[in-house]
Design a protein around this motif. Structure first.
Motif, mmCIF file in Angstrom:
data_model
loop_
_atom_site.group_PDB
_atom_site.id
_atom_site.type_symbol
_atom_site.label_atom_id
_atom_site.label_comp_id
_atom_site.label_asym_id
_atom_site.label_seq_id
_atom_site.Cartn_x
_atom_site.Cartn_y
_atom_site.Cartn_z
ATOM 1 N N PRO A 86 0.821 -1.205 0.000
ATOM 2 C CA PRO A 86 0.000 0.000 0.000
ATOM 3 C C PRO A 86 0.857 1.257 0.000
ATOM 4 C CG PRO A 86 -0.008 -1.001 2.169
ATOM 5 C CD PRO A 86 0.745 -1.935 1.270
ATOM 6 N N PHE A 87 0.233 2.375 -0.309
ATOM 7 C CA PHE A 87 0.939 3.650 -0.406
ATOM 8 C C PHE A 87 1.701 3.963 0.879
ATOM 9 C CE2 PHE A 87 0.991 8.258 0.356
ATOM 10 C CZ PHE A 87 1.717 8.684 -0.745
ATOM 11 N N ASP A 88 1.085 3.719 2.042
ATOM 12 C CA ASP A 88 1.735 4.084 3.296
ATOM 13 C C ASP A 88 2.973 3.224 3.578
ATOM 14 O OD1 ASP A 88 0.162 6.274 4.801
ATOM 15 O OD2 ASP A 88 -1.382 4.978 3.977
ATOM 16 N N PHE A 89 3.004 2.007 3.085
ATOM 17 C CA PHE A 89 4.225 1.200 3.192
ATOM 18 C C PHE A 89 5.345 1.872 2.407
ATOM 19 C CE2 PHE A 89 7.146 -1.779 1.231
ATOM 20 C CZ PHE A 89 7.579 -2.552 2.301
ATOM 21 N N MET A 90 5.023 2.322 1.218
ATOM 22 C CA MET A 90 6.046 2.917 0.354
ATOM 23 C C MET A 90 6.661 4.166 0.989
ATOM 24 S SD MET A 90 5.707 4.246 -3.593
ATOM 25 C CE MET A 90 4.830 5.781 -3.194
ATOM 26 N N VAL A 91 5.809 5.058 1.492
ATOM 27 C CA VAL A 91 6.336 6.333 1.989
ATOM 28 C C VAL A 91 6.859 6.249 3.417
ATOM 29 C CG1 VAL A 91 4.913 7.706 0.427
ATOM 30 C CG2 VAL A 91 4.036 7.139 2.693
ATOM 31 N N ARG A 92 6.350 5.320 4.227
ATOM 32 C CA ARG A 92 6.716 5.279 5.646
ATOM 33 C C ARG A 92 7.697 4.155 5.999
ATOM 34 N NH1 ARG A 92 2.851 8.574 8.385
ATOM 35 N NH2 ARG A 92 1.046 9.061 7.076
ATOM 36 N N ALA A 93 7.807 3.157 5.142
ATOM 37 C CA ALA A 93 8.734 2.049 5.415
ATOM 38 C C ALA A 93 9.863 2.001 4.381
ATOM 39 C CB ALA A 93 7.987 0.723 5.444
ATOM 40 N N LEU A 94 9.499 1.933 3.097
ATOM 41 C CA LEU A 94 10.518 1.798 2.059
ATOM 42 C C LEU A 94 11.330 3.073 1.863
ATOM 43 C CD1 LEU A 94 11.828 0.120 -0.190
ATOM 44 C CD2 LEU A 94 10.015 0.924 -1.726
ATOM 45 N N ALA A 95 10.665 4.211 1.736
ATOM 46 C CA ALA A 95 11.377 5.463 1.439
ATOM 47 C C ALA A 95 12.441 5.809 2.482
ATOM 48 C CB ALA A 95 10.377 6.609 1.282
ATOM 49 N N PRO A 96 12.153 5.699 3.790
ATOM 50 C CA PRO A 96 13.213 5.993 4.763
ATOM 51 C C PRO A 96 14.414 5.060 4.650
ATOM 52 C CG PRO A 96 11.062 6.042 5.829
ATOM 53 C CD PRO A 96 10.850 5.470 4.462
ATOM 54 N N MET A 97 14.186 3.810 4.240
ATOM 55 C CA MET A 97 15.292 2.867 4.112
ATOM 56 C C MET A 97 16.177 3.214 2.919
ATOM 57 S SD MET A 97 15.265 0.822 6.596
ATOM 58 C CE MET A 97 14.124 0.578 7.958
ATOM 59 N N VAL A 98 15.574 3.540 1.790
ATOM 60 C CA VAL A 98 16.402 3.866 0.623
ATOM 61 C C VAL A 98 17.079 5.224 0.808
ATOM 62 C CG1 VAL A 98 15.055 2.425 -0.935
ATOM 63 C CG2 VAL A 98 14.473 4.836 -0.717
ATOM 64 N N GLU A 99 16.501 6.091 1.661
ATOM 65 C CA GLU A 99 17.186 7.357 1.949
ATOM 66 C C GLU A 99 18.491 7.100 2.689
ATOM 67 O OE1 GLU A 99 16.328 11.884 3.604
ATOM 68 O OE2 GLU A 99 14.703 10.401 3.618
ATOM 69 N N LYS A 100 18.515 6.062 3.534
ATOM 70 C CA LYS A 100 19.760 5.684 4.209
ATOM 71 C C LYS A 100 20.828 5.267 3.196
ATOM 72 C CE LYS A 100 17.615 4.000 8.495
ATOM 73 N NZ LYS A 100 17.418 2.836 9.401
ATOM 74 N N MET A 101 20.374 4.816 2.024
ATOM 75 C CA MET A 101 21.303 4.384 0.987
ATOM 76 C C MET A 101 21.700 5.532 0.068
ATOM 77 S SD MET A 101 19.512 0.701 0.081
ATOM 78 C CE MET A 101 20.981 -0.052 -0.659
ATOM 79 N N GLY A 102 21.118 6.717 0.308
ATOM 80 C CA GLY A 102 21.501 7.899 -0.468
ATOM 81 C C GLY A 102 20.484 8.364 -1.481
ATOM 82 N N VAL A 103 19.276 7.776 -1.460
ATOM 83 C CA VAL A 103 18.240 8.136 -2.438
ATOM 84 C C VAL A 103 17.047 8.738 -1.705
ATOM 85 C CG1 VAL A 103 16.742 7.322 -4.289
ATOM 86 C CG2 VAL A 103 18.964 6.226 -3.907
ATOM 87 N N LYS A 104 16.749 9.990 -1.971
ATOM 88 C CA LYS A 104 15.610 10.637 -1.332
ATOM 89 C C LYS A 104 14.368 10.474 -2.200
ATOM 90 C CE LYS A 104 13.930 14.901 0.769
ATOM 91 N NZ LYS A 104 14.201 16.342 1.045
ATOM 92 N N VAL A 105 13.319 9.906 -1.596
ATOM 93 C CA VAL A 105 12.059 9.669 -2.304
ATOM 94 C C VAL A 105 10.929 10.354 -1.542
ATOM 95 C CG1 VAL A 105 10.430 7.917 -3.124
ATOM 96 C CG2 VAL A 105 12.891 7.427 -3.091
ATOM 97 N N GLU A 265 9.205 -8.511 6.224
ATOM 98 C CA GLU A 265 9.559 -9.462 5.169
ATOM 99 C C GLU A 265 9.431 -8.858 3.779
ATOM 100 O OE1 GLU A 265 7.027 -12.832 5.583
ATOM 101 O OE2 GLU A 265 5.169 -11.739 5.177
ATOM 102 N N HIS A 266 8.455 -7.980 3.567
ATOM 103 C CA HIS A 266 8.291 -7.351 2.250
ATOM 104 C C HIS A 266 9.336 -6.265 2.028
ATOM 105 C CE1 HIS A 266 4.640 -9.629 2.032
ATOM 106 N NE2 HIS A 266 4.149 -9.025 3.091
ATOM 107 N N LEU A 267 9.722 -5.604 3.094
ATOM 108 C CA LEU A 267 10.802 -4.619 3.004
ATOM 109 C C LEU A 267 12.116 -5.312 2.668
ATOM 110 C CD1 LEU A 267 11.511 -1.634 3.329
ATOM 111 C CD2 LEU A 267 11.803 -2.042 5.777
#
Length: 312
Positions: A86-105, A265-267
Protein backbone atom coordinates in the motif's frame (compact mmCIF):
# COMPACT_ATOMS: atom_id res chain seq x y z
CA UNK A 1 1.35 -12.54 -19.90
CA UNK A 2 1.83 -8.86 -19.16
CA UNK A 3 -0.96 -7.08 -17.33
CA UNK A 4 -1.58 -3.36 -17.80
CA UNK A 5 0.45 -2.37 -14.74
CA UNK A 6 3.43 -4.49 -15.86
CA UNK A 7 3.31 -2.80 -19.24
CA UNK A 8 3.25 0.67 -17.67
CA UNK A 9 6.29 -0.26 -15.58
CA UNK A 10 8.17 -1.36 -18.69
CA UNK A 11 7.20 1.84 -20.51
CA UNK A 12 8.32 4.06 -17.67
CA UNK A 13 11.71 2.36 -17.41
CA UNK A 14 11.95 2.45 -21.23
CA UNK A 15 11.46 6.21 -21.22
CA UNK A 16 13.99 6.95 -18.50
CA UNK A 17 16.65 4.63 -19.96
CA UNK A 18 16.14 5.63 -23.65
CA UNK A 19 15.53 1.94 -24.31
CA UNK A 20 14.11 0.02 -27.21
CA UNK A 21 11.23 -2.23 -26.19
CA UNK A 22 9.62 -5.02 -28.18
CA UNK A 23 6.64 -7.15 -27.23
CA UNK A 24 5.15 -4.28 -25.25
CA UNK A 25 1.48 -5.16 -25.26
CA UNK A 26 -0.99 -6.54 -22.74
CA UNK A 27 -0.87 -10.33 -22.71
CA UNK A 28 2.63 -10.53 -24.13
CA UNK A 29 4.70 -13.47 -22.84
CA UNK A 30 8.04 -12.30 -24.26
CA UNK A 31 9.67 -8.89 -24.08
CA UNK A 32 12.95 -7.60 -25.48
CA UNK A 33 14.32 -4.64 -23.55
CA UNK A 34 17.55 -2.87 -24.54
CA UNK A 35 18.42 0.13 -22.31
CA UNK A 36 20.79 2.86 -23.51
CA UNK A 37 21.30 6.13 -21.66
CA UNK A 38 19.65 7.18 -18.40
CA UNK A 39 17.92 10.53 -18.37
CA UNK A 40 16.13 12.56 -15.72
CA UNK A 41 12.91 14.46 -16.38
CA UNK A 42 9.16 14.44 -15.95
CA UNK A 43 7.31 11.22 -16.69
CA UNK A 44 3.82 9.78 -16.28
CA UNK A 45 2.11 6.42 -15.98
CA UNK A 46 -1.53 5.41 -16.34
CA UNK A 47 -2.55 1.76 -16.79
CA UNK A 48 -6.23 2.85 -16.85
CA UNK A 49 -6.91 0.14 -14.25
CA UNK A 50 -6.37 -0.27 -10.50
CA UNK A 51 -2.84 -1.49 -11.24
CA UNK A 52 -0.63 -0.85 -8.23
CA UNK A 53 1.27 2.43 -8.35
CA UNK A 54 3.67 1.09 -5.72
CA UNK A 55 4.75 -1.82 -7.91
CA UNK A 56 5.53 0.57 -10.76
CA UNK A 57 7.62 2.59 -8.31
CA UNK A 58 9.54 -0.58 -7.42
CA UNK A 59 10.41 -1.12 -11.09
CA UNK A 60 11.60 2.43 -11.72
CA UNK A 61 12.98 3.64 -8.38
CA UNK A 62 16.65 2.81 -8.80
CA UNK A 63 16.90 3.63 -12.50
CA UNK A 64 15.50 7.02 -11.46
CA UNK A 65 18.07 7.22 -8.66
CA UNK A 66 20.99 6.44 -10.93
CA UNK A 67 20.19 9.38 -13.23
CA UNK A 68 21.91 11.52 -10.60
CA UNK A 69 19.28 14.26 -10.83
CA UNK A 70 15.73 14.96 -9.66
CA UNK A 71 12.85 13.46 -11.59
CA UNK A 72 9.08 13.64 -11.20
CA UNK A 73 6.54 10.98 -12.14
CA UNK A 74 2.77 11.57 -12.24
CA UNK A 75 1.28 8.16 -11.49
CA UNK A 76 -2.31 6.97 -11.82
CA UNK A 77 -3.86 3.65 -10.77
CA UNK A 78 -4.32 1.91 -7.42
CA UNK A 79 -2.70 3.16 -4.22
CA UNK A 80 -4.16 0.49 -1.91
CA UNK A 81 -4.97 -2.78 -3.64
CA UNK A 82 -4.60 -6.44 -2.74
CA UNK A 83 -1.36 -8.33 -3.39
CA UNK A 84 0.77 -5.18 -3.54
CA UNK A 85 2.38 -2.79 -1.05
CA UNK A 86 0.00 0.00 0.00
CA UNK A 87 0.94 3.65 -0.41
CA UNK A 88 1.73 4.08 3.30
CA UNK A 89 4.23 1.20 3.19
CA UNK A 90 6.05 2.92 0.35
CA UNK A 91 6.34 6.33 1.99
CA UNK A 92 6.72 5.28 5.65
CA UNK A 93 8.73 2.05 5.41
CA UNK A 94 10.52 1.80 2.06
CA UNK A 95 11.38 5.46 1.44
CA UNK A 96 13.21 5.99 4.76
CA UNK A 97 15.29 2.87 4.11
CA UNK A 98 16.40 3.87 0.62
CA UNK A 99 17.19 7.36 1.95
CA UNK A 100 19.76 5.68 4.21
CA UNK A 101 21.30 4.38 0.99
CA UNK A 102 21.50 7.90 -0.47
CA UNK A 103 18.24 8.14 -2.44
CA UNK A 104 15.61 10.64 -1.33
CA UNK A 105 12.06 9.67 -2.30
CA UNK A 106 8.98 11.77 -1.63
CA UNK A 107 5.42 11.10 -2.76
CA UNK A 108 2.26 13.16 -2.56
CA UNK A 109 -1.03 11.26 -2.73
CA UNK A 110 -3.64 13.47 -4.37
CA UNK A 111 -6.29 10.74 -4.59
CA UNK A 112 -6.46 7.24 -3.15
CA UNK A 113 -7.18 4.50 -5.69
CA UNK A 114 -8.87 1.17 -4.99
CA UNK A 115 -9.81 -2.06 -6.77
CA UNK A 116 -11.46 -2.46 -9.25
CA UNK A 117 -11.51 1.00 -10.86
CA UNK A 118 -8.36 2.67 -9.58
CA UNK A 119 -8.59 6.45 -9.73
CA UNK A 120 -5.53 7.05 -7.57
CA UNK A 121 -3.12 9.88 -8.29
CA UNK A 122 0.38 10.13 -6.82
CA UNK A 123 3.15 12.60 -7.61
CA UNK A 124 6.50 10.91 -7.08
CA UNK A 125 9.79 12.79 -6.72
CA UNK A 126 13.16 11.04 -6.70
CA UNK A 127 16.42 12.89 -6.02
CA UNK A 128 19.16 11.06 -7.85
CA UNK A 129 22.34 9.80 -6.23
CA UNK A 130 25.11 12.34 -5.71
CA UNK A 131 27.69 9.62 -5.20
CA UNK A 132 27.66 5.86 -4.91
CA UNK A 133 24.76 3.84 -3.51
CA UNK A 134 25.45 3.18 0.17
CA UNK A 135 25.15 -0.28 1.73
CA UNK A 136 22.47 -0.86 4.35
CA UNK A 137 22.88 -2.76 7.60
CA UNK A 138 19.87 -3.98 9.58
CA UNK A 139 21.16 -7.14 11.22
CA UNK A 140 19.93 -6.76 14.80
CA UNK A 141 16.29 -6.85 15.87
CA UNK A 142 16.54 -4.80 19.04
CA UNK A 143 13.31 -3.88 20.81
CA UNK A 144 10.11 -2.13 19.76
CA UNK A 145 10.87 1.59 20.05
CA UNK A 146 7.84 3.19 18.39
CA UNK A 147 4.42 2.20 17.10
CA UNK A 148 2.57 4.28 14.51
CA UNK A 149 -1.06 3.82 13.47
CA UNK A 150 -2.32 5.74 10.44
CA UNK A 151 -6.09 5.63 10.13
CA UNK A 152 -7.36 7.16 6.91
CA UNK A 153 -10.74 7.36 5.23
CA UNK A 154 -12.22 8.84 2.05
CA UNK A 155 -15.53 10.24 3.40
CA UNK A 156 -17.95 11.89 0.96
CA UNK A 157 -17.92 15.05 3.10
CA UNK A 158 -14.15 15.29 2.92
CA UNK A 159 -13.79 15.52 6.70
CA UNK A 160 -13.83 13.24 9.74
CA UNK A 161 -16.21 13.30 12.70
CA UNK A 162 -14.48 14.60 15.84
CA UNK A 163 -15.94 11.75 17.91
CA UNK A 164 -14.47 9.10 15.63
CA UNK A 165 -11.06 10.76 15.76
CA UNK A 166 -10.97 11.30 19.54
CA UNK A 167 -12.22 7.77 20.36
CA UNK A 168 -9.71 6.22 18.00
CA UNK A 169 -6.77 8.21 19.32
CA UNK A 170 -7.75 7.61 22.97
CA UNK A 171 -8.48 3.88 22.66
CA UNK A 172 -5.87 2.76 20.14
CA UNK A 173 -2.84 4.02 22.05
CA UNK A 174 -3.15 1.74 25.11
CA UNK A 175 -4.46 -1.12 22.95
CA UNK A 176 -1.49 -1.04 20.55
CA UNK A 177 0.92 -0.63 23.43
CA UNK A 178 -0.46 -3.78 25.05
CA UNK A 179 -0.41 -5.75 21.80
CA UNK A 180 2.97 -4.77 20.37
CA UNK A 181 5.38 -3.67 23.10
CA UNK A 182 8.13 -6.10 24.11
CA UNK A 183 7.36 -7.54 27.52
CA UNK A 184 10.89 -7.05 28.85
CA UNK A 185 11.78 -3.93 26.88
CA UNK A 186 11.36 -0.20 27.48
CA UNK A 187 7.96 1.34 26.83
CA UNK A 188 7.69 2.42 23.17
CA UNK A 189 6.12 5.64 21.99
CA UNK A 190 2.70 5.15 20.38
CA UNK A 191 1.37 7.63 17.84
CA UNK A 192 -2.13 7.42 16.35
CA UNK A 193 -3.07 9.66 13.42
CA UNK A 194 -6.48 9.97 11.77
CA UNK A 195 -6.64 11.73 8.44
CA UNK A 196 -9.15 12.28 5.63
CA UNK A 197 -8.02 11.43 2.11
CA UNK A 198 -9.44 12.37 -1.27
CA UNK A 199 -11.69 9.85 -3.02
CA UNK A 200 -10.51 8.32 -6.30
CA UNK A 201 -10.63 10.78 -9.20
CA UNK A 202 -14.14 11.17 -10.55
CA UNK A 203 -15.56 8.54 -8.19
CA UNK A 204 -17.52 8.39 -4.96
CA UNK A 205 -15.85 5.53 -3.12
CA UNK A 206 -15.92 5.55 0.69
CA UNK A 207 -13.13 3.38 2.09
CA UNK A 208 -11.20 3.29 5.34
CA UNK A 209 -8.05 1.57 6.54
CA UNK A 210 -5.61 1.35 9.41
CA UNK A 211 -1.91 0.93 8.62
CA UNK A 212 0.41 0.10 11.52
CA UNK A 213 4.18 0.47 11.59
CA UNK A 214 6.46 -0.93 14.27
CA UNK A 215 9.88 0.71 14.53
CA UNK A 216 12.71 -1.29 16.07
CA UNK A 217 15.74 -0.02 17.99
CA UNK A 218 17.93 -1.97 15.56
CA UNK A 219 16.80 0.29 12.70
CA UNK A 220 14.24 -2.02 11.13
CA UNK A 221 10.56 -1.40 10.47
CA UNK A 222 7.56 -3.72 10.24
CA UNK A 223 4.33 -2.78 8.49
CA UNK A 224 0.85 -4.20 8.09
CA UNK A 225 -2.40 -2.88 6.69
CA UNK A 226 -5.90 -4.08 7.50
CA UNK A 227 -7.71 -2.41 4.66
CA UNK A 228 -9.10 -0.82 2.74
CA UNK A 229 -12.55 -1.71 4.04
CA UNK A 230 -15.89 -0.27 3.02
CA UNK A 231 -16.85 2.86 4.93
CA UNK A 232 -19.57 2.71 7.58
CA UNK A 233 -23.24 2.53 6.69
CA UNK A 234 -26.33 3.37 8.69
CA UNK A 235 -25.45 3.68 12.37
CA UNK A 236 -21.94 2.39 11.86
CA UNK A 237 -18.88 4.51 12.62
CA UNK A 238 -15.37 4.96 11.30
CA UNK A 239 -14.14 4.06 14.78
CA UNK A 240 -15.55 0.55 14.27
CA UNK A 241 -14.16 0.22 10.75
CA UNK A 242 -10.71 1.37 11.83
CA UNK A 243 -10.88 -1.10 14.72
CA UNK A 244 -11.68 -3.99 12.40
CA UNK A 245 -8.88 -2.94 10.05
CA UNK A 246 -6.42 -2.63 12.94
CA UNK A 247 -7.31 -6.15 14.13
CA UNK A 248 -6.32 -7.54 10.74
CA UNK A 249 -3.10 -5.56 10.69
CA UNK A 250 -2.19 -6.67 14.21
CA UNK A 251 -2.56 -10.35 13.35
CA UNK A 252 -0.03 -9.97 10.53
CA UNK A 253 2.37 -7.85 12.58
CA UNK A 254 2.43 -10.13 15.60
CA UNK A 255 3.15 -13.13 13.38
CA UNK A 256 6.12 -11.34 11.80
CA UNK A 257 7.50 -10.05 15.09
CA UNK A 258 7.65 -13.60 16.46
CA UNK A 259 10.06 -14.69 13.71
CA UNK A 260 13.03 -12.82 15.17
CA UNK A 261 13.64 -10.96 11.92
CA UNK A 262 15.04 -7.42 12.12
CA UNK A 263 12.76 -5.96 9.45
CA UNK A 264 9.51 -6.51 7.58
CA UNK A 265 9.56 -9.46 5.17
CA UNK A 266 8.29 -7.35 2.25
CA UNK A 267 10.80 -4.62 3.00
CA UNK A 268 13.55 -7.23 2.99
CA UNK A 269 12.67 -8.55 -0.44
CA UNK A 270 12.61 -4.99 -1.86
CA UNK A 271 16.03 -4.11 -0.43
CA UNK A 272 17.90 -7.15 -1.73
CA UNK A 273 18.49 -5.95 -5.31
CA UNK A 274 19.56 -2.39 -4.39
CA UNK A 275 21.81 -3.81 -1.67
CA UNK A 276 23.65 -5.84 -4.33
CA UNK A 277 24.23 -2.63 -6.32
CA UNK A 278 25.61 -0.70 -3.33
CA UNK A 279 29.31 -0.06 -2.80
CA UNK A 280 30.18 -2.12 0.26
CA UNK A 281 28.62 -4.92 2.27
CA UNK A 282 24.97 -4.86 3.29
CA UNK A 283 23.57 -7.10 6.02
CA UNK A 284 19.87 -7.78 6.45
CA UNK A 285 18.41 -10.10 9.07
CA UNK A 286 15.31 -11.88 7.80
CA UNK A 287 13.39 -14.81 9.21
CA UNK A 288 14.52 -18.42 8.81
CA UNK A 289 12.12 -18.90 5.90
CA UNK A 290 12.56 -16.29 3.17
CA UNK A 291 9.55 -15.32 1.06
CA UNK A 292 9.44 -16.41 -2.56
CA UNK A 293 9.96 -12.76 -3.52
CA UNK A 294 13.17 -12.66 -1.48
CA UNK A 295 14.37 -15.95 -2.98
CA UNK A 296 13.65 -14.62 -6.47
CA UNK A 297 15.49 -11.35 -5.79
CA UNK A 298 18.54 -13.28 -4.59
CA UNK A 299 18.46 -15.50 -7.69
CA UNK A 300 18.17 -12.52 -10.07
CA UNK A 301 20.95 -10.64 -8.28
CA UNK A 302 23.35 -13.58 -8.59
CA UNK A 303 22.53 -13.89 -12.29
CA UNK A 304 22.65 -10.22 -13.27
CA UNK A 305 24.95 -8.28 -10.92
CA UNK A 306 28.61 -8.86 -11.89
CA UNK A 307 30.86 -9.89 -9.01
CA UNK A 308 28.16 -9.86 -6.35
CA UNK A 309 28.69 -12.18 -3.39
CA UNK A 310 25.67 -13.34 -1.42
CA UNK A 311 25.59 -15.37 1.78
CA UNK A 312 22.30 -16.57 3.26
Amino acid sequence: GLAAQHLESFKLVRDLTSATLEGDKVGSCEVTFAPKKLKEGSFSTNPKTAGAITLTVQAALFPLAFTGATSEVEMRGGTDVDFSPPFDFMVRALAPMVEKMGVKVTADCQHRGFFPTGGGLVNLFVDGLKGTLKPIVIDKRGHVSKVEAICYATPPSGWLEDEDVSRTEDDFEPWLLEELADRDGPKPKVQVTCEPQQMPEGQKVFKASCDILVHMSGGGVFHASGGPLDGPKGRGSLYEIWGASAEKALASLKKQLKTGAALDEHLLDQLILPATLAEGTSRLLGSKELTLHAQTALYIAEKMVPGVGIKV
